[in-house]
Design an enzyme around this catalytic site. Structure first.
Site, PDB file in Angstrom:
ATOM      1  N   ASP A 184       0.836  -1.211   0.000  1.00 50.80           N
ATOM      2  CA  ASP A 184       0.000   0.000   0.000  1.00 50.80           C
ATOM      3  C   ASP A 184       0.867   1.256   0.000  1.00 50.80           C
ATOM      4  O   ASP A 184       1.983   1.253   0.505  1.00 50.80           O
ATOM      5  CB  ASP A 184      -0.910  -0.033   1.243  1.00 50.80           C
ATOM      6  CG  ASP A 184      -2.110   0.894   1.083  1.00 50.80           C
ATOM      7  OD1 ASP A 184      -2.384   1.347  -0.050  1.00 50.80           O
ATOM      8  OD2 ASP A 184      -2.783   1.159   2.100  1.00 50.80           O
ATOM      9  N   HIS A 212       2.231   3.678  -9.087  1.00 51.56           N
ATOM     10  CA  HIS A 212       2.043   2.252  -9.389  1.00 51.56           C
ATOM     11  C   HIS A 212       3.247   1.692 -10.152  1.00 51.56           C
ATOM     12  O   HIS A 212       3.643   0.550  -9.936  1.00 51.56           O
ATOM     13  CB  HIS A 212       0.750   2.037 -10.178  1.00 51.56           C
ATOM     14  CG  HIS A 212      -0.480   2.377  -9.379  1.00 51.56           C
ATOM     15  ND1 HIS A 212      -0.691   1.892  -8.110  1.00 51.56           N
ATOM     16  CD2 HIS A 212      -1.548   3.173  -9.654  1.00 51.56           C
ATOM     17  CE1 HIS A 212      -1.835   2.360  -7.640  1.00 51.56           C
ATOM     18  NE2 HIS A 212      -2.373   3.144  -8.553  1.00 51.56           N
ATOM     19  N   LEU A 226      10.757 -20.248  -5.188  1.00 53.98           N
ATOM     20  CA  LEU A 226       9.708 -19.418  -4.567  1.00 53.98           C
ATOM     21  C   LEU A 226       8.411 -19.484  -5.372  1.00 53.98           C
ATOM     22  O   LEU A 226       8.440 -19.443  -6.611  1.00 53.98           O
ATOM     23  CB  LEU A 226      10.202 -17.957  -4.525  1.00 53.98           C
ATOM     24  CG  LEU A 226       9.187 -16.899  -4.099  1.00 53.98           C
ATOM     25  CD1 LEU A 226       8.833 -17.045  -2.618  1.00 53.98           C
ATOM     26  CD2 LEU A 226       9.718 -15.495  -4.375  1.00 53.98           C
TER      27      LEU A 226
HETATM   28  C1  IPE Z   1      -5.503  -2.772  -0.314  1.00 50.84           C
HETATM   29  O1  IPE Z   1      -5.189  -1.423  -0.402  1.00 50.84           O
HETATM   30  C2  IPE Z   1      -5.471  -3.416  -1.661  1.00 50.84           C
HETATM   31  C3  IPE Z   1      -4.147  -3.570  -2.265  1.00 50.84           C
HETATM   32  C4  IPE Z   1      -3.013  -3.224  -1.738  1.00 50.84           C
HETATM   33  C5  IPE Z   1      -4.137  -4.197  -3.575  1.00 50.84           C
HETATM   34  P1  IPE Z   1      -6.307  -0.305  -0.555  1.00 50.84           P
HETATM   35  O2  IPE Z   1      -5.576   0.980  -0.682  1.00 50.84           O
HETATM   36  O3  IPE Z   1      -7.254  -0.646  -1.634  1.00 50.84           O
HETATM   37  O4  IPE Z   1      -7.079  -0.412   0.828  1.00 50.84           O
HETATM   38  P2  IPE Z   1      -7.959   0.669   1.600  1.00 50.84           P
HETATM   39  O5  IPE Z   1      -8.966   1.215   0.625  1.00 50.84           O
HETATM   40  O6  IPE Z   1      -7.042   1.743   2.085  1.00 50.84           O
HETATM   41  O7  IPE Z   1      -8.569  -0.086   2.735  1.00 50.84           O
HETATM   42  C1  IPE Z   2      -1.674   0.304  -3.431  1.00 50.01           C
HETATM   43  O1  IPE Z   2      -1.457   1.666  -3.414  1.00 50.01           O
HETATM   44  C2  IPE Z   2      -1.971  -0.208  -4.823  1.00 50.01           C
HETATM   45  C3  IPE Z   2      -3.359  -0.650  -5.013  1.00 50.01           C
HETATM   46  C4  IPE Z   2      -4.277  -0.684  -4.092  1.00 50.01           C
HETATM   47  C5  IPE Z   2      -3.719  -1.099  -6.351  1.00 50.01           C
HETATM   48  P1  IPE Z   2      -2.642   2.709  -3.363  1.00 50.01           P
HETATM   49  O2  IPE Z   2      -3.000   3.091  -4.760  1.00 50.01           O
HETATM   50  O3  IPE Z   2      -3.776   2.223  -2.528  1.00 50.01           O
HETATM   51  O4  IPE Z   2      -1.940   3.932  -2.647  1.00 50.01           O
HETATM   52  P2  IPE Z   2      -2.576   4.928  -1.581  1.00 50.01           P
HETATM   53  O5  IPE Z   2      -3.118   4.114  -0.461  1.00 50.01           O
HETATM   54  O6  IPE Z   2      -3.653   5.701  -2.298  1.00 50.01           O
HETATM   55  O7  IPE Z   2      -1.438   5.793  -1.170  1.00 50.01           O
HETATM   56 MG    MG Z   3      -4.171   2.355  -0.547  1.00 49.07          MG
END
Ligand code: IPE
Ligand code: IPE
Ligand code: MG
Length: 244
Positions: A21, A38, A132
């Site tokens: 995240d 990303h 792995l």
């Molecule tokens: C969880 O992160 C999903 C992934 C890392 C793929 P999100 O960013 O979607 O989760 P929330 O919305 O903060 O709970």
């Molecule tokens: C995780 O990073 C990737 C996915 C959930 C696909 P985020 O896109 O949720 O990044 P934040 O949480 O907005 O910083």
């Molecule tokens: Mg996120």
């Protein structure tokens, strides 16, 4: 990274799950588009896969895209799907060299057909590799996984014409999950200072040790992975059995 960086003689986690995240916030802080976050996140994923492979970790589940992430803008979703496709195609030599097996957790039917096809091909091409195992949680939701498992179980019973079972068992449901042969995660890591599961490995994570890191995913390094493993090695796992 030399595996000797890690650690004590305590056992390594066999299976690590990572909620990767913070890509969006990483980009925001740099005044860049979320998509750039990303892209950087993908580079980090590669680095961590290599580190886990070097450490002889057996299973690594990466939370790539949740069943709830479809709520994001079409542009962001399209970009992430494009990255996944590119990654699956471009990294075949890397998997081969490192004997890494790719697997999928999640519902392939909800994915764009080209992504589902690439994913199935990557899983097939790497099937025999004994290093792995990287499980890509893509269009994955813990609740959805349980619902699909129960559906499979009922389907199999119907085929056997046994009707509804008298007893619903944990083993019965577990055996119908996407990857029933993979052991439960020992360690689940979440980056970027959030303290929730966001629907990740709800069934399998029942007794996982959790590790939370403040660092945003694109800034994660091999040293962060080692720190998480080191913290895990200092935990006392009881599985409900009380103090020894
Ligand atoms: C969880 O992160 C999903 C992934 C890392 C793929 P999100 O960013 O979607 O989760 P929330 O919305 O903060 O709970
Ligand atoms: C995780 O990073 C990737 C996915 C959930 C696909 P985020 O896109 O949720 O990044 P934040 O949480 O907005 O910083
Ligand atoms: Mg996120």
């Amino acid at each position: 990274m030399a595996p000797s960086v890690v650690l004590t003689s305590s056992p390594l986690p066999r299976h690590i799950g990572i909620i990767m995240d913070g890509n969006g916030r990483w980009a925001q802080r740099k005044k860049q588009l979320r998509t750039q976050g990303h892209l950087e996140g993908l580079k980090t994923a590669k680095k961590i896969v290599k580190a886990a492979s070097d450490l002889h970790i057996k299973f690594l589940t990466l939370y790539v895209f949740s069943t709830e992430n479809w709520k994001r803008t079409a542009e962001e979703v399209g970009f992430i799907m494009g990255l996944v496709k590119q990654y699956l195609k471009a990294e075949l030599d890397f998997y081969r060299e490192n004997r890494i097996r790719i697997r999928h957790a999640g519902d392939p039917e909800g994915l764009p057909p080209d992504i589902a096809r690439e994913l199935a091909e990557a899983c097939e091409d790497t099937r025999s590799f004994e290093g792995l195992q990287v499980i890509l949680a893509l269009n994955y939701g813990g609740r959805d996984a349980i619902v699909r498992a129960v559906g499979r179980w009922f389907d199999s019973l119907e085929k056997l014409e046994k009707g509804i079972p008298a007893k619903i068992t944990e083993e019965g449901i577990r055996g119908c999950l996407d990857n029933p042969d993979i052991p439960d995660p020992d360690l689940i890591i979440r980056t970027a200072g959030e303290y929730r599961t966001s629907n990740f490995l709800l069934w399998e994570g029942a007794y996982a040790e959790y590790y939370f890191s403040e660092t945003l995913w694109p800034d994660w390094t091999e040293a962060d992975l080692c720190a998480a493993i080191s913290a895990y090695q200092q935990r006392e796992r009881r599985f409900g059995g009380g103090n020894p």
